[in-house]
Design an enzyme around this catalytic site. Structure first.
Site, mmCIF file in Angstrom:
data_model
loop_
_atom_site.group_PDB
_atom_site.id
_atom_site.type_symbol
_atom_site.label_atom_id
_atom_site.label_comp_id
_atom_site.label_asym_id
_atom_site.label_seq_id
_atom_site.Cartn_x
_atom_site.Cartn_y
_atom_site.Cartn_z
ATOM 1 N N SER A 128 10.757 -12.874 -6.269
ATOM 2 C CA SER A 128 11.975 -12.587 -7.026
ATOM 3 C C SER A 128 13.173 -13.247 -6.360
ATOM 4 C CB SER A 128 12.209 -11.070 -7.114
ATOM 5 O OG SER A 128 12.836 -10.591 -5.943
ATOM 6 N N ILE A 164 -4.414 -7.579 -0.763
ATOM 7 C CA ILE A 164 -3.728 -8.869 -0.873
ATOM 8 C C ILE A 164 -4.277 -9.865 0.148
ATOM 9 C CG2 ILE A 164 -1.500 -10.048 -0.771
ATOM 10 C CD1 ILE A 164 -1.633 -8.135 -3.105
ATOM 11 N N CYS A 185 0.826 -1.193 0.000
ATOM 12 C CA CYS A 185 0.000 0.000 0.000
ATOM 13 C C CYS A 185 0.864 1.247 0.000
ATOM 14 C CB CYS A 185 -0.893 0.013 1.245
ATOM 15 S SG CYS A 185 -1.869 -1.497 1.471
#
Length: 579
Positions: free
Chosen positions: A354, A51, A2
């Site tokens: 990642s 989320i 956010c």
């Protein structure tokens, strides 16, 4: 993930500040919703990217006298919630936001110690008229602040602070000097004198017009005596656990970024193993990036849904877009491709994993081993990342006035550290948050995409930091143990190859005739960079690259650093950079 902002002090008048503009400039970080709340001595604003607990996790969130705005994800929130319930806490939502709020009520200023995740948050105590702020251990999530007389303003990004209408930013030329040396602004400061960055692993309390900061976490330096086999098995467990909790702590689908390198390949392979659904994988392919075929090989093995961003050439407008967005000078050559890849991924998922952080903790960079002058390895590490050395920076500034060495967080270094310990600490406390994580956050969040990095799990980092050095570099083979683990999934020809990296092939791009014209125009006599740096020195670096045929191996990199600085200056208000 956010965007957060707040104003605290005495008798806050919302009309005094452009609060709507502040929130609007954070919309990209939270496109799913907005919220704000007013108190006599505090205003808090929030932009939400949904989320976890999509229906009930709205912010700002209030419980009793406490109100929170929070940016990030807490991976142990289920465990913390269970622990707090046993101690009598009652919950209205299943969000990690409420868990932080309850944790603060339980443990007060010590609560960040209990939190496992990436975060930046602010909690207002309306009874004590006190604002508490905190940032995660490694600095994955940003938090900036400035003082307006006796009030404090905080935000996830600098642009939101400037939008308040009460701040005239003043460039810190010493911070620019740091940038010229290492390509980024150190993570304990900002590019402006009057805007501050909460350092990683710190929290702070603002009360009665003053702020006090405290460091709540320091990596434990306790060398582990363990066999290689035991270390490998424990590392496998920790990686699997780190990936799994980043996959399961979400109510939305998660994908991965895959360059085809060692780190992102291992994360993608483990994620596919842990995922219940067909994994969405995102890669970039451009001329000079030789790892794309390896990314394709991984995706074929796991039968992934592979999405590819094809880049035919350097696009100056896209570079300008991402550099302007970052708010500070930043010259990571991966900024441009990361921005394009995030733009692609956000069309399919809200969150990606990642491989960021592995090079830092497993000693994967060339400077970790290449030391032909046989100097101290820590001195070698610092010198190897120096884009412009002191003599060159003096020539650029035409003065020693702004020259400084504030690129090392010296308080993090213990007396008993070896040179290699110092290298590891520099990578974790300076290079990682200042260069890698700043790029990872901004380039993804400018598209409303949350990026999670399993290699930066706290338990994993503390374990790897204390492993014997020979498990990380063995007979000249860097990232030895991690490659050994990857070899369980992929053949030796895949694992043991030359490192490529995610950065763009900038020398080739800069040599293009069309781009050459763009560079000369951008850095020419009308450029803003010449208001602060020597035009003659800039011309000399242009000549070194374009006329003297790159006799200096850093010639292209220096042009890139100057170009990114010029782009950033162009994005600023004129009064902030005139000397």
């Amino acid at each position: 993930m956010c965007g957060i902002t707040a104003i605290a002090g005495k008798k806050i008048n919302p009309k005094q500040y452009k609060t709507e503009a502040m929130l609007q400039l954070l919309k990209h970080r939270g496109p799913d919703g907005r919220g704000e709340i007013f108190f006599p001595n505090c205003w808090m604003g929030h932009r939400r990217l949904s989320i976890i607990d999509i229906d009930k996790g709205q912010q700002p969130m209030t419980d009793k006298n406490f109100t929170i705005v929070f940016n990030g994800e807490i991976y142990n929130y289920v465990e913390l919630q269970s622990q707090l319930k046993k101690e009598g806490c009652k919950f209205k939502t299943n969000s990690d936001t409420e868990v932080i709020l309850k944790a603060y009520q339980k443990w007060g200023h010590e609560c960040p110690k209990y939190i496992d995740g990436m975060f930046a948050f602010a909690i207002w105590d309306n009874k004590k008229n006190e604002l508490f702020i905190a940032r995660d251990r490694l600095g994955k999530k940003p938090l900036y602040y400035f003082f307006d007389k006796n009030n404090i303003l905080i935000a996830s990004e600098i642009k939101a602070l400037i939008a308040s209408g009460t701040l005239k930013p003043e460039i810190d030329y010493k911070a620019i000097d740091n940038y010229l040396r290492v390509m980024y602004i150190p993570p304990w400061k900002s590019v402006y004198k009057n805007i501050h960055q909460l350092p990683p692993s710190h929290c702070g309390v603002f009360k009665n017009g003053k702020i006090s900061l405290k460091k709540y976490w320091q990596i434990n330096n306790s060398p582990i005596k363990i066999s290689y086999h035991e270390a490998k098995e424990e590392l496998i467990r920790l990686i699997n656990e780190a990936v799994k909790k980043r996959l399961t702590t979400s109510d939305v689908e998660i994908g991965t970024f895959l360059s085809g390198g060692i780190d992102s390949s291992l994360i993608t392979l483990v994620a596919a193993q842990e995922s219940k659904n067909k994994l969405k994988v995102f890669s970039i392919n451009y001329s000079g990036h030789e790892e794309y075929p390896f990314a394709k090989q991984v995706c074929q093995k796991i039968k992934a849904e592979h999405h590819i961003q094809q880049v035919e050439a350097f696009v100056p407008s896209e570079l300008e877009k991402v550099i302007s967005y970052i708010d500070e000078p930043h010259a990571d050559t991966a900024d441009f491709p990361h921005h394009l890849l995030s733009q692609l991924a956000t069309k399919k998922v809200k969150t990606v994993l990642s491989g960021d952080g592995a090079d830092e903790i497993f000693f994967g960079y060339k400077w970790h081993t290449q030391n032909k002058k046989n100097t101290d390895i820590f001195d070698h590490r610092i010198n190897s990342i120096c884009v412009f050395d002191e003599e060159q920076r003096v020539a650029l500034w035409q003065s020693k006035k702004y020259i400084n060495d504030d690129i090392i967080a010296k308080k993090n270094y213990k007396k008993n550290y070896t040179s290699m310990d110092k290298v590891a600490m520099f990578d974790l406390s300076s290079h990682l948050p200042g260069q890698i994580l700043a790029r990872a956050d901004r380039a993804s969040m400018m598209h409303g995409l949350e990026l999670r990095s399993p290699f930066l799990d706290t338990n994993l980092i503390e374990f790897v930091f204390n492993l014997p050095i020979e498990y990380k570099i063995h007979k000249g083979e860097q990232k030895y143990i991690i490659k050994d683990i990857l070899n369980q999934y992929m053949p030796k020809s895949f694992v043991y190859r030359k490192k490529q990296g995610f950065g763009a092939p900038i020398d080739g791009w800069l040599e293009n005739n069309k781009n050459k014209e763009y560079i000369y125009t951008k850095l020419g006599y009308k450029s803003k960079i010449r208001n602060i740096l020597s035009g003659a020195a800039i011309d000399q670096y242009l000549n070194n690259f374009y006329i003297q045929n790159k006799k200096d191996k850093r010639a292209g990199q220096r042009i890139w650093v100057l170009l990114c600085l010029e782009i950033w200056l162009n994005s600023q208000v004129r009064s902030t950079y005139e000397k």
